[in-house]
Design an enzyme around this catalytic site. Structure first.
Site, PDB file in Angstrom:
ATOM      1  N   GLU A 109     -32.249 111.950  66.680  1.00 39.85           N
ATOM      2  CA  GLU A 109     -33.647 111.603  66.364  1.00 39.85           C
ATOM      3  C   GLU A 109     -33.609 110.308  65.565  1.00 39.85           C
ATOM      4  O   GLU A 109     -33.062 110.269  64.462  1.00 39.85           O
ATOM      5  CB  GLU A 109     -34.295 112.736  65.554  1.00 39.85           C
ATOM      6  CG  GLU A 109     -34.464 114.005  66.379  1.00 39.85           C
ATOM      7  CD  GLU A 109     -34.795 115.226  65.533  1.00 39.85           C
ATOM      8  OE1 GLU A 109     -34.844 115.114  64.297  1.00 39.85           O
ATOM      9  OE2 GLU A 109     -34.993 116.295  66.125  1.00 39.85           O
ATOM     10  N   ASP A 159     -41.031 121.812  73.904  1.00 40.28           N
ATOM     11  CA  ASP A 159     -40.798 122.125  72.495  1.00 40.28           C
ATOM     12  C   ASP A 159     -41.374 123.512  72.218  1.00 40.28           C
ATOM     13  O   ASP A 159     -42.548 123.763  72.501  1.00 40.28           O
ATOM     14  CB  ASP A 159     -41.464 121.081  71.595  1.00 40.28           C
ATOM     15  CG  ASP A 159     -40.715 119.747  71.635  1.00 40.28           C
ATOM     16  OD1 ASP A 159     -39.475 119.767  71.699  1.00 40.28           O
ATOM     17  OD2 ASP A 159     -41.363 118.694  71.608  1.00 40.28           O
TER      18      ASP A 159
END
Length: 253
Positions: free
Chosen positions: A130, A11
């Site tokens: 998600e 990330d």
């Protein structure tokens, strides 16, 4: 039967590799380049890069990072975050990525999945989902790093995304992400059983047992992990070893 893939997830915020819990409370880990090369040399099968602030700026800023990685890392690279058009996808693929992962823009305009898939092949179009659990056996898809509700049922959206042309699904449990409590196996299994494309399970790995569990019980085709590797809790080699010992089909180095 194809091999179960081991995929470190990086990330990125600006120039830094970061890590959070439930996609929040971000901590700077260091230079993504060093981590990428380390994971490649340790035997990772693929890498996933996520520009986690791209939605704020409206575009993905990883092209330089990806260009450098592609010079030193010779495994498939998936890049996500802020990819809103075929042009954005082309830019990232030209920078050295093999696949693009799209979430927010796909929810806003599902036709984008078809456009990217037709232009670059379904293998390059990864639908990033998600998921947050809203009831027993029910999950809602979120965007913007688990902040924005979509009202979409995760299973239904996965099925639709594949019909539109997605060749793979990156499935992140926001509830489990960064907690080290294990994957949401039920979520992974339900999505995996609903669609014919590979599922990358992401969010929650805290031990090698979690890896084995999501592969065996969750029917995951690939397992993405961040925290466990970034903090050097378990080396990649040990994860691969545990998978082989459990009789899972992973690439032998």
């Amino acid at each position: 039967m194809s091999n179960l893939r081991i995929i470190p997830r990086l990330d990125i915020k600006g120039p830094n590799l970061i890590k959070g819990v439930h996609l929040e409370g971000l901590r700077v880990m260091g230079d993504p380049q060093e981590y990428a090369v380390r994971y490649y040399e340790a035997g990772a099968d693929e890498l996933v890069y996520m520009d986690i602030v791209a939605s704020l700026y409206g575009r993905n800023n990883l092209s330089d990072i990806i260009r450098h990685a592609a010079d030193r890392v010779f495994i498939p690279i998936t890049v996500g975050g802020g990819i809103r058009s075929v042009d954005d996808a082309r830019h990232i693929l030209r920078s050295g990525a093999d696949k693009v992962a799209i979430n927010t823009a796909a929810v806003a305009r599902p036709a984008l999945v078809t456009e990217v898939s037709r232009r670059f092949g379904s293998q390059a179009m990864v639908l990033s989902i998600e998921a947050k659990q809203i009831a027993s056996g029910k999950w809602e898809a979120y965007t913007d790093n688990g902040r924005e509700r979509t009202g979409l049922d995760v299973i239904e959206w996965a099925i639709k995304g594949v019909e539109l042309g997605a060749g793979e699904i990156l499935l992140t449990s926001v509830d489990r992400e960064g907690t080290r409590k294990g994957f949401d196996v039920d979520l992974v299994r339900q999505v995996s059983d609903a669609v014919p494309v590979p599922i990358i399970a992401s969010g929650g790995m805290g031990s090698v047992d979690h890896f084995v569990q999501v592969a065996v019980q969750g029917h995951a085709d690939a397992v993405s992990m961040a925290d466990i590797l970034h903090y050097k809790r378990i080396p990649l080699g040990q994860i691969r070893e545990a998978a082989l010992n459990a009789g899972l089909s992973v690439r032998e180095l």
